[in-house]
Scaffold this active site. Sequence first.
Site, PDB file in Angstrom:
ATOM      1  N   ASP A  14       0.827  -1.206   0.000  1.00 61.42           N
ATOM      2  CA  ASP A  14       0.000   0.000   0.000  1.00 61.42           C
ATOM      3  C   ASP A  14       0.872   1.272   0.000  1.00 61.42           C
ATOM      4  O   ASP A  14       2.002   1.249   0.476  1.00 61.42           O
ATOM      5  CB  ASP A  14      -0.905  -0.031   1.253  1.00 61.42           C
ATOM      6  CG  ASP A  14      -2.089   0.897   1.109  1.00 61.42           C
ATOM      7  OD1 ASP A  14      -2.307   1.449   0.005  1.00 61.42           O
ATOM      8  OD2 ASP A  14      -2.811   1.091   2.105  1.00 61.42           O
ATOM      9  N   HIS A  31       3.124   3.512  -8.747  1.00 54.52           N
ATOM     10  CA  HIS A  31       2.930   2.098  -9.081  1.00 54.52           C
ATOM     11  C   HIS A  31       4.169   1.517  -9.775  1.00 54.52           C
ATOM     12  O   HIS A  31       4.529   0.363  -9.545  1.00 54.52           O
ATOM     13  CB  HIS A  31       1.698   1.921  -9.966  1.00 54.52           C
ATOM     14  CG  HIS A  31       0.410   2.235  -9.264  1.00 54.52           C
ATOM     15  ND1 HIS A  31       0.141   1.792  -7.991  1.00 54.52           N
ATOM     16  CD2 HIS A  31      -0.674   2.964  -9.641  1.00 54.52           C
ATOM     17  CE1 HIS A  31      -1.058   2.212  -7.621  1.00 54.52           C
ATOM     18  NE2 HIS A  31      -1.571   2.939  -8.598  1.00 54.52           N
ATOM     19  N   LEU A 125      12.087 -19.441  -3.976  1.00 56.14           N
ATOM     20  CA  LEU A 125      10.903 -18.690  -3.517  1.00 56.14           C
ATOM     21  C   LEU A 125       9.724 -18.845  -4.471  1.00 56.14           C
ATOM     22  O   LEU A 125       9.887 -18.748  -5.688  1.00 56.14           O
ATOM     23  CB  LEU A 125      11.263 -17.202  -3.428  1.00 56.14           C
ATOM     24  CG  LEU A 125      10.115 -16.273  -3.029  1.00 56.14           C
ATOM     25  CD1 LEU A 125       9.882 -16.335  -1.523  1.00 56.14           C
ATOM     26  CD2 LEU A 125      10.394 -14.828  -3.442  1.00 56.14           C
TER      27      LEU A 125
HETATM   28  C1  FPP Z   1      -1.920   0.200  -3.375  1.00 53.14           C
HETATM   29  O1  FPP Z   1      -1.423   1.513  -3.317  1.00 53.14           O
HETATM   30  C2  FPP Z   1      -1.323  -0.486  -4.507  1.00 53.14           C
HETATM   31  C3  FPP Z   1      -2.007  -1.051  -5.541  1.00 53.14           C
HETATM   32  C4  FPP Z   1      -3.470  -1.037  -5.634  1.00 53.14           C
HETATM   33  C5  FPP Z   1      -1.282  -1.672  -6.666  1.00 53.14           C
HETATM   34  C6  FPP Z   1      -0.121  -2.512  -6.289  1.00 53.14           C
HETATM   35  C7  FPP Z   1       0.588  -2.878  -7.495  1.00 53.14           C
HETATM   36  C8  FPP Z   1       1.932  -2.856  -7.646  1.00 53.14           C
HETATM   37  C9  FPP Z   1       2.858  -2.484  -6.556  1.00 53.14           C
HETATM   38  C10 FPP Z   1       2.571  -3.216  -8.956  1.00 53.14           C
HETATM   39  C11 FPP Z   1       2.137  -4.534  -9.517  1.00 53.14           C
HETATM   40  C12 FPP Z   1       3.118  -4.982 -10.504  1.00 53.14           C
HETATM   41  C13 FPP Z   1       3.324  -6.244 -10.910  1.00 53.14           C
HETATM   42  C14 FPP Z   1       4.475  -6.517 -11.776  1.00 53.14           C
HETATM   43  C15 FPP Z   1       2.450  -7.352 -10.515  1.00 53.14           C
HETATM   44  P1  FPP Z   1      -2.417   2.733  -3.532  1.00 53.14           P
HETATM   45  O2  FPP Z   1      -2.385   3.121  -4.951  1.00 53.14           O
HETATM   46  O3  FPP Z   1      -3.752   2.384  -2.989  1.00 53.14           O
HETATM   47  O4  FPP Z   1      -1.726   3.813  -2.661  1.00 53.14           O
HETATM   48  P2  FPP Z   1      -2.455   5.018  -1.889  1.00 53.14           P
HETATM   49  O5  FPP Z   1      -3.273   4.387  -0.793  1.00 53.14           O
HETATM   50  O6  FPP Z   1      -1.313   5.816  -1.379  1.00 53.14           O
HETATM   51  O7  FPP Z   1      -3.294   5.746  -2.901  1.00 53.14           O
END
Ligand code: FPP
Length: 230
Positions: A14, A31, A125
Amino acid sequence: MSKIYPKHIAIIMDGNGRWAKKKGKPRTAGHLAGSENIRTIALYANQHGVESLTLYAFSTENWARPDEEKNYLFQLPSLFFKKYIDELKRENIRVTYIGEIERFPKQTRNVILDAVKQTSMNTGLNLCLAVNYGGRREIVCAVNEILKDPEIHEVTEDMISDHLMSETSEVDLLIRTSGEVRVSNFLLWQIAYAEMVFVNCAWPDFDPEEFEKCIDEFNHRNRRFGGLSQ
Ligand code: FPP
């Protein structure tokens, strides 16, 4: 006493959006940085003998995000695996996924399935990506699968465990970054006895040092699984 690395670690990655906002960048930059961090933490966990690392990459609730953001998220697996698949193969990391991937755009789906295929013989892993995943949905799907057998009149815990989407076992340590203290429908069945650690740093800043702090915290916990302290 030597440090124990949990067998199965699950992470709610997050804070990508907030990380980006703080730097005056678009959410997508968060992201992208978050996806780069998957490599760092997966390599580190692999080096330390962690068996499974399950990462919440896209939840069933994330469909509610704007199309622009979702489309960007759907491109990330292509960018990620193009850059790192050879390294993952070399490092003996096995890529798997949980979630209803069928709903993902074809190209995203194929890239993930190809990474799964290319690494299927690896024994290090298990890097499991939760994509279009929801914990309640997983349990409902498991129960529906079980009920397909007309001979079954009573559902047991073992039956549900055997029919979950994830081939991995119980979660030992659940980590959530960025200060929120919620489980957000992640691995609901598998976290029944997990230790939970909530850290303030955003996922893109969650480096091996922060990861080690979580492992230390895990080592200080007294896991009783409902019994008494030893
Ligand atoms: C939450 O942060 C994150 C997500 C919803 C997306 C997570 C995805 C990735 C880290 C990349 C995935 C990549 C691959 C290669 C599978 P948020 O956007 O909700 O953060 P915020 O709460 O600060 O808005």
